[in-house]
Write a protein that holds these residues in place. Structure first.
Motif, PDB file in Angstrom:
ATOM      1  N   ASP A 116       0.837  -1.207   0.000  1.00 24.63           N
ATOM      2  CA  ASP A 116       0.000   0.000   0.000  1.00 24.63           C
ATOM      3  C   ASP A 116       0.864   1.247   0.000  1.00 24.63           C
ATOM      4  OD1 ASP A 116      -2.302  -1.524   0.029  1.00 24.63           O
ATOM      5  OD2 ASP A 116      -2.472  -1.481   2.225  1.00 24.63           O
ATOM      6  N   ASP A 117       0.326   2.320  -0.579  1.00 26.66           N
ATOM      7  CA  ASP A 117       1.064   3.583  -0.652  1.00 26.66           C
ATOM      8  C   ASP A 117       1.388   4.149   0.721  1.00 26.66           C
ATOM      9  OD1 ASP A 117       1.133   3.538  -3.395  1.00 26.66           O
ATOM     10  OD2 ASP A 117      -0.722   4.701  -3.623  1.00 26.66           O
ATOM     11  N   ASP A 118       0.526   3.882   1.708  1.00 24.57           N
ATOM     12  CA  ASP A 118       0.767   4.423   3.045  1.00 24.57           C
ATOM     13  C   ASP A 118       1.725   3.557   3.860  1.00 24.57           C
ATOM     14  OD1 ASP A 118      -1.081   2.367   3.203  1.00 24.57           O
ATOM     15  OD2 ASP A 118      -2.101   3.205   4.953  1.00 24.57           O
ATOM     16  N   GLU A 119       2.128   2.421   3.288  1.00 26.65           N
ATOM     17  CA  GLU A 119       3.063   1.532   3.977  1.00 26.65           C
ATOM     18  C   GLU A 119       4.485   1.761   3.464  1.00 26.65           C
ATOM     19  OE1 GLU A 119       2.907  -3.094   4.949  1.00 26.65           O
ATOM     20  OE2 GLU A 119       1.040  -2.352   4.092  1.00 26.65           O
ATOM     21  N   GLU A 120       5.443   1.596   4.353  1.00 29.00           N
ATOM     22  CA  GLU A 120       6.845   1.762   3.978  1.00 29.00           C
ATOM     23  C   GLU A 120       7.267   0.594   3.087  1.00 29.00           C
ATOM     24  OE1 GLU A 120      11.201   2.174   6.124  1.00 29.00           O
ATOM     25  OE2 GLU A 120       9.395   2.093   7.335  1.00 29.00           O
ATOM     26  N   LYS A 121       7.910   0.912   1.967  1.00 26.71           N
ATOM     27  CA  LYS A 121       8.358  -0.123   1.043  1.00 26.71           C
ATOM     28  C   LYS A 121       9.879  -0.244   1.118  1.00 26.71           C
ATOM     29  CE  LYS A 121       8.058  -1.788  -3.660  1.00 26.71           C
ATOM     30  NZ  LYS A 121       7.568  -1.594  -5.003  1.00 26.71           N
ATOM     31  N   LEU A 122      10.355  -1.466   1.193  1.00 25.63           N
ATOM     32  CA  LEU A 122      11.793  -1.711   1.222  1.00 25.63           C
ATOM     33  C   LEU A 122      12.406  -1.271  -0.105  1.00 25.63           C
ATOM     34  CD1 LEU A 122      11.633  -5.274   2.797  1.00 25.63           C
ATOM     35  CD2 LEU A 122      12.187  -3.138   3.956  1.00 25.63           C
ATOM     36  N   ALA A 123      13.540  -0.595  -0.051  1.00 28.05           N
ATOM     37  CA  ALA A 123      14.158  -0.013  -1.244  1.00 28.05           C
ATOM     38  C   ALA A 123      14.508  -1.068  -2.287  1.00 28.05           C
ATOM     39  CB  ALA A 123      15.395   0.783  -0.848  1.00 28.05           C
ATOM     40  N   TRP A 124      14.909  -2.258  -1.861  1.00 26.11           N
ATOM     41  CA  TRP A 124      15.361  -3.277  -2.797  1.00 26.11           C
ATOM     42  C   TRP A 124      14.222  -4.133  -3.340  1.00 26.11           C
ATOM     43  CZ3 TRP A 124      13.983  -7.954  -0.787  1.00 26.11           C
ATOM     44  CH2 TRP A 124      13.853  -8.044   0.590  1.00 26.11           C
ATOM     45  N   LEU A 125      13.025  -3.980  -2.799  1.00 27.65           N
ATOM     46  CA  LEU A 125      11.890  -4.800  -3.211  1.00 27.65           C
ATOM     47  C   LEU A 125      11.539  -4.531  -4.670  1.00 27.65           C
ATOM     48  CD1 LEU A 125      10.269  -6.892  -1.715  1.00 27.65           C
ATOM     49  CD2 LEU A 125       8.580  -5.159  -1.186  1.00 27.65           C
ATOM     50  N   GLY A 126      11.453  -5.572  -5.443  1.00 24.99           N
ATOM     51  CA  GLY A 126      11.128  -5.447  -6.855  1.00 24.99           C
ATOM     52  C   GLY A 126      12.329  -5.184  -7.742  1.00 24.99           C
ATOM     53  N   LYS A 127      13.510  -5.033  -7.142  1.00 29.34           N
ATOM     54  CA  LYS A 127      14.709  -4.727  -7.923  1.00 29.34           C
ATOM     55  C   LYS A 127      15.714  -5.866  -7.927  1.00 29.34           C
ATOM     56  CE  LYS A 127      14.245   0.135  -6.809  1.00 29.34           C
ATOM     57  NZ  LYS A 127      14.734   1.212  -5.979  1.00 29.34           N
ATOM     58  N   MET A 128      15.424  -6.933  -7.178  1.00 32.05           N
ATOM     59  CA  MET A 128      16.403  -8.003  -7.035  1.00 32.05           C
ATOM     60  C   MET A 128      15.966  -9.220  -7.866  1.00 32.05           C
ATOM     61  SD  MET A 128      18.017  -9.563  -3.527  1.00 32.05           S
ATOM     62  CE  MET A 128      17.769  -8.044  -2.668  1.00 32.05           C
ATOM     63  N   ASP A 129      16.678  -9.462  -8.959  1.00 31.16           N
ATOM     64  CA  ASP A 129      16.378 -10.644  -9.753  1.00 31.16           C
ATOM     65  C   ASP A 129      17.069 -11.855  -9.130  1.00 31.16           C
ATOM     66  OD1 ASP A 129      19.026 -10.225 -10.368  1.00 31.16           O
ATOM     67  OD2 ASP A 129      18.722  -9.984 -12.523  1.00 31.16           O
ATOM     68  N   SER A 130      16.874 -13.026  -9.710  1.00 34.27           N
ATOM     69  CA  SER A 130      17.424 -14.245  -9.102  1.00 34.27           C
ATOM     70  C   SER A 130      18.953 -14.235  -9.078  1.00 34.27           C
ATOM     71  CB  SER A 130      16.897 -15.489  -9.816  1.00 34.27           C
ATOM     72  OG  SER A 130      17.212 -15.458 -11.180  1.00 34.27           O
ATOM     73  N   SER A 131      19.575 -13.584 -10.049  1.00 39.38           N
ATOM     74  CA  SER A 131      21.042 -13.506 -10.080  1.00 39.38           C
ATOM     75  C   SER A 131      21.570 -12.640  -8.940  1.00 39.38           C
ATOM     76  CB  SER A 131      21.499 -12.959 -11.430  1.00 39.38           C
ATOM     77  OG  SER A 131      22.897 -12.887 -11.477  1.00 39.38           O
ATOM     78  N   SER A 132      20.956 -11.475  -8.730  1.00 42.08           N
ATOM     79  CA  SER A 132      21.415 -10.612  -7.637  1.00 42.08           C
ATOM     80  C   SER A 132      21.046 -11.211  -6.286  1.00 42.08           C
ATOM     81  CB  SER A 132      20.869  -9.191  -7.784  1.00 42.08           C
ATOM     82  OG  SER A 132      19.467  -9.176  -7.758  1.00 42.08           O
ATOM     83  N   LEU A 133      19.932 -11.942  -6.216  1.00 40.84           N
ATOM     84  CA  LEU A 133      19.564 -12.633  -4.973  1.00 40.84           C
ATOM     85  C   LEU A 133      20.614 -13.687  -4.631  1.00 40.84           C
ATOM     86  CD1 LEU A 133      17.585 -13.190  -2.662  1.00 40.84           C
ATOM     87  CD2 LEU A 133      16.335 -14.699  -4.216  1.00 40.84           C
ATOM     88  N   LYS A 134      21.050 -14.410  -5.649  1.00 40.62           N
ATOM     89  CA  LYS A 134      22.092 -15.421  -5.443  1.00 40.62           C
ATOM     90  C   LYS A 134      23.377 -14.782  -4.921  1.00 40.62           C
ATOM     91  CE  LYS A 134      24.153 -16.956  -9.035  1.00 40.62           C
ATOM     92  NZ  LYS A 134      24.538 -17.542 -10.309  1.00 40.62           N
ATOM     93  N   ALA A 135      23.741 -13.640  -5.479  1.00 36.52           N
ATOM     94  CA  ALA A 135      24.951 -12.942  -5.033  1.00 36.52           C
ATOM     95  C   ALA A 135      24.806 -12.448  -3.598  1.00 36.52           C
ATOM     96  CB  ALA A 135      25.256 -11.769  -5.967  1.00 36.52           C
TER      97      ALA A 135
END
Length: 163
Positions: free
Chosen positions: A88-107
């Motif tokens: 939700d817009d009124d909730e704090e969103k983690l900066a990395w959410l939605g930006k981490m693909d499986s390759s960066s998650l693995k790293a």
């Protein structure tokens, strides 16, 4: 028939959702361990040796890092393999959410494992008088294996090898 199989395969990704939800139970378990260690530290703060305080604090850091790793795997894994998280817009969103693909998650997982292993190894060095040399040698070998694996994975994902 092919269309049906493809739809079933695509929808089967939802079988992962309970697994990611189950990881949150592991985070709860880590919370109990964390506060048990905090209680132990505070209950004995006047009688505990400095080295033991440092070992307890390293244990707290270790638990916090594992918890962070679990949250990262839970949320990124869910987003990458199941469905986008709608915050939700009124909730704090983690900066990395939605930006981490499986390759960066693995790293990130590999780097976290190295960091957790480093803390564990530091705990072993702090408690050196109670550890056999051959056991310490194996801890160092295992840690260096983690370091080398993380390095090789990052090297494999680098642009140098993709061209």
């Amino acid at each position: 028939m092919e269309n049906l199989i493809e739809k079933l395969l695509y929808r089967s990704r939802w079988l992962l959702a309970p697994i990611y939800l189950g990881l949150s139970l592991a985070v709860i378990a880590l919370c109990f361990l964390f506060f048990r260690e905090v209680y132990h530290l505070l209950a004995h703060i006047l009688t505990i040796k400095e080295a033991d305080v440092i070992l307890l604090v390293l244990s707290l850091i270790d638990i916090a890092m594992v918890g962070g790793l679990l949250v990262m795997v839970m949320m990124s894994g869910y987003e990458n393999f199941v469905s986008a998280l709608r915050v939700d817009d009124d909730e704090e969103k983690l900066a990395w959410l939605g930006k981490m693909d499986s390759s960066s998650l693995k790293a990130k997982i590999a780097a976290s494992i190295v960091a957790i292993s480093s803390i564990h190894l530091l705990k072993m060095f702090m408690n050196l008088e109670h550890i056999a040399n051959d056991k310490l040698q194996w801890y160092v070998i295992i840690h260096m294996t983690f370091v080398l694996s993380a390095f090789l994975m990052s090297l494999g994902d680098s642009k140098f090898f993709k061209n």
